[in-house]
Design an enzyme around this catalytic site. Sequence first.
Site, PDB file in Angstrom:
ATOM      1  N   ASP A  51      29.549 -66.669 -17.448  1.00 56.47           N
ATOM      2  CA  ASP A  51      29.210 -65.966 -16.208  1.00 56.47           C
ATOM      3  C   ASP A  51      28.140 -64.904 -16.467  1.00 56.47           C
ATOM      4  O   ASP A  51      27.574 -64.349 -15.523  1.00 56.47           O
ATOM      5  CB  ASP A  51      30.474 -65.279 -15.653  1.00 56.47           C
ATOM      6  N   LYS A  65      33.833 -77.082  -9.564  1.00 54.21           N
ATOM      7  CA  LYS A  65      33.360 -76.822 -10.928  1.00 54.21           C
ATOM      8  C   LYS A  65      33.910 -77.883 -11.874  1.00 54.21           C
ATOM      9  O   LYS A  65      33.187 -78.408 -12.714  1.00 54.21           O
ATOM     10  CB  LYS A  65      33.830 -75.444 -11.409  1.00 54.21           C
ATOM     11  N   GLN A 122      37.684 -66.737 -12.595  1.00 48.24           N
ATOM     12  CA  GLN A 122      37.211 -66.761 -11.204  1.00 48.24           C
ATOM     13  C   GLN A 122      37.492 -65.427 -10.502  1.00 48.24           C
ATOM     14  O   GLN A 122      38.614 -64.926 -10.543  1.00 48.24           O
ATOM     15  CB  GLN A 122      37.899 -67.921 -10.457  1.00 48.24           C
TER      16      GLN A 122
END
Length: 294
Positions: free
Chosen positions: A121, A54, A98
């Site tokens: 997200d 990422k 995460q």
Amino acid sequence: MTATRIDGKAVAADLRAEIAVKVKAFEARARRLPGLTVVLVGEDPASEVYVRNKGIQTREAGMVSNEIKLPGTTSQAELLAVVATLNADPAVDGILVQMPLPQQIDTQAIIEAIDPAKDVDGLHPANAGRLNQGIEALTPCTPLGCMILLEKSGVQIAGANAVVIGRSILVGRPVAALLLAANATVTIAHSRTRDLAAVCRQADIVIAAVGKPELVRGDWIKPGAAVIDVGINRVAADSGKTKLIGDVHYESAAAVADVITPVPGGVGPMTIACLLQNTLTAACYREKIDPKSL
Ligand code: NAD
């Protein structure tokens, strides 16, 4: 019929290149760069690889990338404090915590603590609710990736029967909402669905997001269907090492489908590309710039 293999790697690379151009346009107007901060708690090796990728791809797209690494013993209060700091930081457009999180942390409490405007997200109930109401929202990355792959493959979504297998907040539910918004007739199947094979056989579009290796077989697929395999399952290979396989039995499904994604190299690469897109979109909203105008 042998299906056309959808090259997710190539589609994702094109999307990242488009985003890099738009980041320059954003910078010219906002006089700053979009910024993404990823928070990693603990030392899960798969998450570490993912977070590293990422970071690399965020920087390659010209955005600011920050990583915050916290020990696996971090308490919920400590993580909430980090989230609060990021919520208040004007340089941070996107916050990604995460998953999975260590046991002592209530994942839902963390999701709900993230400012919905920075929730790249797309998991905050405010964004999930907006998506379900068909209102502009930050939308989970993997479902966005599935939709882009369908569109780029020329699949007719409006009016199609779409079957989504899986009802998680990360994949199944949001991809079903996106398909509905694109005017498909959507069925959400799950672990309690009766005769899943028969449900699948009705589908012009199958999205498999289950986490069960090769659950979906070729004789479940309607001839000419589009098959998007979200599953990532690590299994033992003949070599003694491990390999990744999807939720769809590729060879038998490819023999009947029109288009199909492989695993790896299908949906997977789209997820980070869509995260970059969401970060840019969040930055645009915060600067009152129409993302479509870039
Ligand atoms: P999850 O475990 O949260 O949800 C799985 C869903 O599958 C559940 O809703 C359950 O009802 C359903 N299910 C379980 N067994 C079933 C069965 N036998 N028949 C029908 N439905 C069944 O998983 P998730 O987070 O949605 O992820 C699903 C898969 O997608 C996993 O393999 C995951 O690794 C993968 N994934 C890939 C990406 C990517 O970037 N490609 C991103 C997220 C998840």
